[in-house]
Design an enzyme around this catalytic site. Sequence first.
Site, PDB file in Angstrom:
ATOM      1  N   ARG A  74       0.860  -1.188   0.000  1.00  0.00           N
ATOM      2  CA  ARG A  74       0.000   0.000   0.000  1.00  0.00           C
ATOM      3  C   ARG A  74       0.897   1.239   0.000  1.00  0.00           C
ATOM      4  O   ARG A  74       1.755   1.384   0.866  1.00  0.00           O
ATOM      5  CB  ARG A  74      -0.900   0.002   1.231  1.00  0.00           C
ATOM      6  CG  ARG A  74      -1.940  -1.113   1.209  1.00  0.00           C
ATOM      7  CD  ARG A  74      -3.033  -0.841   2.217  1.00  0.00           C
ATOM      8  NE  ARG A  74      -3.961  -1.955   2.324  1.00  0.00           N
ATOM      9  CZ  ARG A  74      -5.005  -2.155   1.524  1.00  0.00           C
ATOM     10  NH1 ARG A  74      -5.234  -1.324   0.529  1.00  0.00           N
ATOM     11  NH2 ARG A  74      -5.810  -3.185   1.714  1.00  0.00           N
ATOM     12  N   ASN A 112      -9.199   1.552  -5.439  1.00  0.00           N
ATOM     13  CA  ASN A 112      -9.462   2.985  -5.367  1.00  0.00           C
ATOM     14  C   ASN A 112      -8.236   3.875  -5.204  1.00  0.00           C
ATOM     15  O   ASN A 112      -8.028   4.800  -5.976  1.00  0.00           O
ATOM     16  CB  ASN A 112     -10.428   3.256  -4.214  1.00  0.00           C
ATOM     17  CG  ASN A 112     -11.847   3.285  -4.724  1.00  0.00           C
ATOM     18  OD1 ASN A 112     -12.100   3.914  -5.741  1.00  0.00           O
ATOM     19  ND2 ASN A 112     -12.747   2.608  -4.054  1.00  0.00           N
ATOM     20  N   ASP A 136     -13.665  -5.585  -2.865  1.00  0.00           N
ATOM     21  CA  ASP A 136     -14.704  -4.686  -2.340  1.00  0.00           C
ATOM     22  C   ASP A 136     -15.722  -4.279  -3.415  1.00  0.00           C
ATOM     23  O   ASP A 136     -16.821  -3.824  -3.078  1.00  0.00           O
ATOM     24  CB  ASP A 136     -14.061  -3.420  -1.761  1.00  0.00           C
ATOM     25  CG  ASP A 136     -13.050  -3.732  -0.671  1.00  0.00           C
ATOM     26  OD1 ASP A 136     -13.149  -4.816  -0.078  1.00  0.00           O
ATOM     27  OD2 ASP A 136     -12.166  -2.889  -0.427  1.00  0.00           O
ATOM     28  N   ARG A 171     -28.367 -20.591  18.103  1.00  0.00           N
ATOM     29  CA  ARG A 171     -27.663 -19.358  18.471  1.00  0.00           C
ATOM     30  C   ARG A 171     -27.857 -18.245  17.439  1.00  0.00           C
ATOM     31  O   ARG A 171     -28.188 -18.505  16.289  1.00  0.00           O
ATOM     32  CB  ARG A 171     -26.158 -19.627  18.521  1.00  0.00           C
ATOM     33  CG  ARG A 171     -25.694 -20.271  19.792  1.00  0.00           C
ATOM     34  CD  ARG A 171     -24.231 -20.620  19.640  1.00  0.00           C
ATOM     35  NE  ARG A 171     -23.699 -21.155  20.880  1.00  0.00           N
ATOM     36  CZ  ARG A 171     -22.605 -21.904  20.937  1.00  0.00           C
ATOM     37  NH1 ARG A 171     -21.953 -22.222  19.846  1.00  0.00           N
ATOM     38  NH2 ARG A 171     -22.175 -22.343  22.095  1.00  0.00           N
ATOM     39  N   MET A 178     -15.575  -8.625   4.823  1.00  0.00           N
ATOM     40  CA  MET A 178     -14.757  -7.467   4.402  1.00  0.00           C
ATOM     41  C   MET A 178     -15.527  -6.595   3.415  1.00  0.00           C
ATOM     42  O   MET A 178     -16.667  -6.892   3.079  1.00  0.00           O
ATOM     43  CB  MET A 178     -13.460  -7.954   3.762  1.00  0.00           C
ATOM     44  CG  MET A 178     -12.344  -8.188   4.751  1.00  0.00           C
ATOM     45  SD  MET A 178     -10.808  -8.518   3.857  1.00  0.00           S
ATOM     46  CE  MET A 178      -9.639  -8.433   5.183  1.00  0.00           C
ATOM     47  N   HIS A 180     -14.421  -2.945   3.148  1.00  0.00           N
ATOM     48  CA  HIS A 180     -14.003  -1.565   3.433  1.00  0.00           C
ATOM     49  C   HIS A 180     -15.224  -0.689   3.706  1.00  0.00           C
ATOM     50  O   HIS A 180     -15.995  -1.024   4.586  1.00  0.00           O
ATOM     51  CB  HIS A 180     -13.127  -1.062   2.282  1.00  0.00           C
ATOM     52  CG  HIS A 180     -12.239   0.074   2.656  1.00  0.00           C
ATOM     53  ND1 HIS A 180     -11.563   0.125   3.841  1.00  0.00           N
ATOM     54  CD2 HIS A 180     -11.920   1.227   2.005  1.00  0.00           C
ATOM     55  CE1 HIS A 180     -10.873   1.244   3.914  1.00  0.00           C
ATOM     56  NE2 HIS A 180     -11.070   1.940   2.810  1.00  0.00           N
ATOM     57  N   GLU A 231     -17.738  -5.108   7.509  1.00  0.00           N
ATOM     58  CA  GLU A 231     -16.753  -4.543   8.446  1.00  0.00           C
ATOM     59  C   GLU A 231     -16.932  -3.028   8.604  1.00  0.00           C
ATOM     60  O   GLU A 231     -16.534  -2.452   9.605  1.00  0.00           O
ATOM     61  CB  GLU A 231     -15.324  -4.867   7.997  1.00  0.00           C
ATOM     62  CG  GLU A 231     -14.955  -4.267   6.646  1.00  0.00           C
ATOM     63  CD  GLU A 231     -13.529  -4.544   6.207  1.00  0.00           C
ATOM     64  OE1 GLU A 231     -12.758  -5.133   6.969  1.00  0.00           O
ATOM     65  OE2 GLU A 231     -13.201  -4.163   5.059  1.00  0.00           O
TER      66      GLU A 231
HETATM   67  O1  F6P Z   1      -9.586  -3.474  -0.079  1.00  0.00           O
HETATM   68  C1  F6P Z   1      -9.529  -4.826   0.192  1.00  0.00           C
HETATM   69  C2  F6P Z   1      -9.553  -5.079   1.660  1.00  0.00           C
HETATM   70  O2  F6P Z   1      -9.458  -6.463   1.870  1.00  0.00           O
HETATM   71  C3  F6P Z   1     -10.752  -4.500   2.396  1.00  0.00           C
HETATM   72  O3  F6P Z   1     -11.906  -5.288   2.254  1.00  0.00           O
HETATM   73  C4  F6P Z   1     -10.220  -4.426   3.797  1.00  0.00           C
HETATM   74  O4  F6P Z   1     -10.880  -3.416   4.528  1.00  0.00           O
HETATM   75  C5  F6P Z   1      -8.780  -4.077   3.591  1.00  0.00           C
HETATM   76  O5  F6P Z   1      -8.447  -4.480   2.293  1.00  0.00           O
HETATM   77  C6  F6P Z   1      -7.838  -4.726   4.566  1.00  0.00           C
HETATM   78  O6  F6P Z   1      -6.589  -4.192   4.365  1.00  0.00           O
HETATM   79  P1  F6P Z   1      -5.227  -4.794   4.893  1.00  0.00           P
HETATM   80  O7  F6P Z   1      -4.928  -6.011   4.081  1.00  0.00           O
HETATM   81  O8  F6P Z   1      -4.247  -3.710   4.673  1.00  0.00           O
HETATM   82  O9  F6P Z   1      -5.458  -5.163   6.322  1.00  0.00           O
END
Ligand code: F6P
Length: 357
Positions: A74, A112, A136, A171, A178, A180, A231
């Site tokens: 990143r 993005n 995502d 339950r 995930m 984002h 999340e």
């Molecule tokens: O963008 C993909 C993603 O897997 C998201 O769904 C998640 O919020 C994020 O990356 C997690 O990022 P990292 O791998 O840096 O923890």
Amino acid sequence: MKRIGMLTSGGDCQALNAAMRGVVKTLLNGPEEVEIYGFLDGYKGLIYGKFQMLTGKDFSGILTKGGTILGTSRTPFKTIQDPDEKGLNKVDAMKQNYYKLQLDCLVILGGNGTHKTANLLRQEGLNIITLPKTIDNDLWGTDMTFGFQSAVDIATDAIDYIHTTAASHGRVFIVEVMGHKVGWLTLNAGMAGGADIILIPEIPYDIDKVVDKIEERDKRGSRFTIIAVAEGAISKEDAKLSKKDYKKKMEKNPHPSVSYEVAAAIQKKTGREVRVTVPGHMQRGGSPCPYDRVFASRLGAEAGKLILDGQFGFMVGYKNREVVRVPLEDVAGKLKAISPDATIVQEARLLGISFGN
Ligand code: F6P
């Protein structure tokens, strides 16, 4: 002779390799000789000149392979114009490496954040083609990103597994998915896995409505409830807070994620046992599903064609079941979220799924 650079940036996902293979195969089947420079670990490789020269052989046997053969990292857009710790201007460094290698084009695979930097490089005069990857599915300008369908499969499997144990024990179970800031993955996996409640960021939830649904199911004799929670899901109260106040509140939040917060609230209000499962990065792992293999190969082939045609400054996307070229300036910096009125949301409601609102 064409000289092509390639890099994968941001969180990885399934079918990155399939997409790169698609680009390279198309170029190798073209009329000119091609040299491929693979930059390692995303934009870092381009900034610091870390690359490998690749041949057709490197792209053979990778259609089904998860991850990325180039590695990724990143490199946040918001600091891309700041000098690095040694004072290096990162944007200038990327341009210099591009020109030093006399590249005709740089193919960038990312989500993005990656697209913002890709568009900046385009504005700086580089020939850029991008491919939309992310589990995502939140990239503007394309109905679908590769990686998404594979992740839907995995998240659905998780919900399926939870279903049987939830039913045995009577339950309430939460599966955190995930995605984002958007709910595409949760909505699709939730519907595919038969979740009773789906909480997504685009539809802030009211915990009392969540509890109502659980109690309604109890009364009907359903012993268990499955809740798919994105999340990024957020409560109605929190959605009203300013960014600053929300951040402050989160600093004091004892829960590791929103699912645990929802679980604690349900437990408190109903006395019911609630369990949380977080499949996490599994959702990005493993080999791409057949859909993604075909999809990424198609997008890769179109990217190759664009390069052969000398057309740059586009993301190869997918609209109304057609592969399309989308100008990069239209994509960068925009998020594709679910409209709360989308037909898929309405259909889910018709099926009896609660969005907790
Ligand atoms: O963008 C993909 C993603 O897997 C998201 O769904 C998640 O919020 C994020 O990356 C997690 O990022 P990292 O791998 O840096 O923890």
